[in-house]
Design a protein around this motif. Sequence first.
Motif, PDB file in Angstrom:
ATOM      1  N   LEU A  67       0.879  -1.344   0.057  1.00  8.54           N
ATOM      2  CA  LEU A  67       0.018   0.066   0.025  1.00  8.54           C
ATOM      3  C   LEU A  67       0.859   1.294   0.057  1.00  8.54           C
ATOM      4  O   LEU A  67       0.786   2.294  -0.697  1.00  8.54           O
ATOM      5  CB  LEU A  67      -0.563  -0.441   0.741  1.00  8.54           C
ATOM      6  N   HIS A  68       1.911   1.119   0.731  1.00 10.52           N
ATOM      7  CA  HIS A  68       2.584   2.413   1.092  1.00 10.52           C
ATOM      8  C   HIS A  68       3.477   2.149  -0.938  1.00 10.52           C
ATOM      9  O   HIS A  68       4.229   3.572  -0.701  1.00 10.52           O
ATOM     10  CB  HIS A  68       3.974   1.934   1.796  1.00 10.52           C
ATOM     11  N   LYS A 139     -12.552  -3.007   6.846  1.00  7.94           N
ATOM     12  CA  LYS A 139     -11.118  -2.852   6.884  1.00  7.94           C
ATOM     13  C   LYS A 139     -11.293  -2.348   4.626  1.00  7.94           C
ATOM     14  O   LYS A 139     -11.996  -2.565   4.386  1.00  7.94           O
ATOM     15  CB  LYS A 139     -10.478  -3.365   6.637  1.00  7.94           C
ATOM     16  N   PRO A 140     -10.516  -1.064   4.215  1.00  3.62           N
ATOM     17  CA  PRO A 140      -9.541  -1.187   3.145  1.00  3.62           C
ATOM     18  C   PRO A 140      -9.814  -2.656   2.326  1.00  3.62           C
ATOM     19  O   PRO A 140      -9.106  -3.246   2.783  1.00  3.62           O
ATOM     20  CB  PRO A 140      -9.082  -0.159   3.068  1.00  3.62           C
ATOM     21  N   GLY A 143      -5.984  -3.038   2.060  1.00  3.41           N
ATOM     22  CA  GLY A 143      -5.638  -2.633   3.338  1.00  3.41           C
ATOM     23  C   GLY A 143      -4.503  -3.468   3.884  1.00  3.41           C
ATOM     24  O   GLY A 143      -3.756  -4.169   2.832  1.00  3.41           O
ATOM     25  N   SER A 146      -3.328  -3.665   9.193  1.00  5.51           N
ATOM     26  CA  SER A 146      -3.883  -2.140   9.477  1.00  5.51           C
ATOM     27  C   SER A 146      -3.849  -1.053   9.186  1.00  5.51           C
ATOM     28  O   SER A 146      -4.950  -0.444  10.010  1.00  5.51           O
ATOM     29  CB  SER A 146      -4.442  -2.680  11.342  1.00  5.51           C
ATOM     30  N   LEU A 147      -3.829  -1.087   8.607  1.00  2.00           N
ATOM     31  CA  LEU A 147      -3.731   0.077   7.827  1.00  2.00           C
ATOM     32  C   LEU A 147      -5.179   0.806   7.572  1.00  2.00           C
ATOM     33  O   LEU A 147      -5.307  -0.050   6.703  1.00  2.00           O
ATOM     34  CB  LEU A 147      -2.691   0.914   6.831  1.00  2.00           C
ATOM     35  N   GLY A 148      -5.507   2.101   8.152  1.00  2.00           N
ATOM     36  CA  GLY A 148      -6.650   2.627   7.665  1.00  2.00           C
ATOM     37  C   GLY A 148      -8.320   0.810   8.115  1.00  2.00           C
ATOM     38  O   GLY A 148      -9.449   1.496   7.928  1.00  2.00           O
ATOM     39  N   LEU A 149      -7.621   1.054   9.404  1.00  5.66           N
ATOM     40  CA  LEU A 149      -8.604   0.086  10.158  1.00  5.66           C
ATOM     41  C   LEU A 149      -9.220   0.723  10.774  1.00  5.66           C
ATOM     42  O   LEU A 149      -9.089   1.371  11.669  1.00  5.66           O
ATOM     43  CB  LEU A 149      -8.244  -1.360  10.410  1.00  5.66           C
ATOM     44  N   ARG A 150     -10.831   0.715  11.001  1.00 10.45           N
ATOM     45  CA  ARG A 150     -11.744   1.545  11.457  1.00 10.45           C
ATOM     46  C   ARG A 150     -12.878   0.678  12.557  1.00 10.45           C
ATOM     47  O   ARG A 150     -12.936  -0.297  12.340  1.00 10.45           O
ATOM     48  CB  ARG A 150     -12.539   2.259  11.215  1.00 10.45           C
ATOM     49  N   VAL A 160     -18.372   7.200   8.088  1.00  8.39           N
ATOM     50  CA  VAL A 160     -17.351   6.934   8.077  1.00  8.39           C
ATOM     51  C   VAL A 160     -17.159   6.746   6.703  1.00  8.39           C
ATOM     52  O   VAL A 160     -18.401   5.492   5.731  1.00  8.39           O
ATOM     53  CB  VAL A 160     -16.536   5.952   8.758  1.00  8.39           C
ATOM     54  N   CYS A 165     -14.072  -0.271   0.308  1.00  8.05           N
ATOM     55  CA  CYS A 165     -13.943  -1.085   2.195  1.00  8.05           C
ATOM     56  C   CYS A 165     -14.885  -2.401   2.331  1.00  8.05           C
ATOM     57  O   CYS A 165     -16.235  -2.395   1.134  1.00  8.05           O
ATOM     58  CB  CYS A 165     -13.942  -0.459   3.138  1.00  8.05           C
TER      59      CYS A 165
END
Length: 280
Positions: A67-68, A139-140, A143, A146-150, A160, A165
Amino acid sequence: MPSARPSLLYVSDPAYPANGRSYGDEDIRLTARLREYFDLALCHPLDARALMGRFDAVVIRNSGPVLHYQQEYEAFRQAALAAGVRVHNPLTGRGDMAGKQYLLDLSTAGHPVIPTADGDLGPAAALAALPAADRYVVKPRLGADSLGLRVVDAAGLAAVPLEGCLVQPYIALRHEVSFYYVDREFQYALYAPDPARRWELEPWAATAEDLAFAGRFIDWNTLPFGIQRVDACRTEDGGLLLVELEDLNPYLSLDLVDADTREAFAQAFRRSVEALLRAG
């Protein structure tokens, strides 16, 4: 005289700040074993596309969440497929390698997965498709780590953004457990006794039922070679539900298993790479 040994480009990002994990230490240990059988060079994932043509195979290990560097990863993937570069794991995985759409597909097909709904359809449709819960996980699809997890309540789903997602109920669980495979052969299992401490793992003696559960997802993925990690949660009734199928660059937590298990894994890894090379 040129070396007759196969050459590997080993892709790793040892500087990535992985919470509770040491990418560099794990890859140092693994490359030390692989160097006994292959000529090997390490590179950062952003350098893999430029260098891959000089080696017999590319091994992707602890390269961090793509993702980065999504655009660069897609360029590497397309170039590798077009040139027929041997990549370990092969770039045909159906799990996290392709995003998290598989969680929705498996859930819809009735597999033992945390119930999953399509966030693109909106909060009302997601709630209607899922069992009622006090909280929900958003979750994206792309993703990782856990990046972007809410985590939100039902009312919070409307507040949100859900586009791109997946939505799941927040599951009460006893623990998380991971099963580690090489070429569809089970190697070892580890579990997190405290669900709030994901990377504080201990050895787990997998039962026949555990392995039947994990093996169905390994079979579903159809990867001919490679390392996979099946992450599951054990619910309060003792059953297992799939959390993720890691088939791109799963961290292995090899420092938490005994020396014999580490050696057995290293040899299985070596044989897997050799099989990839023989397959052409």
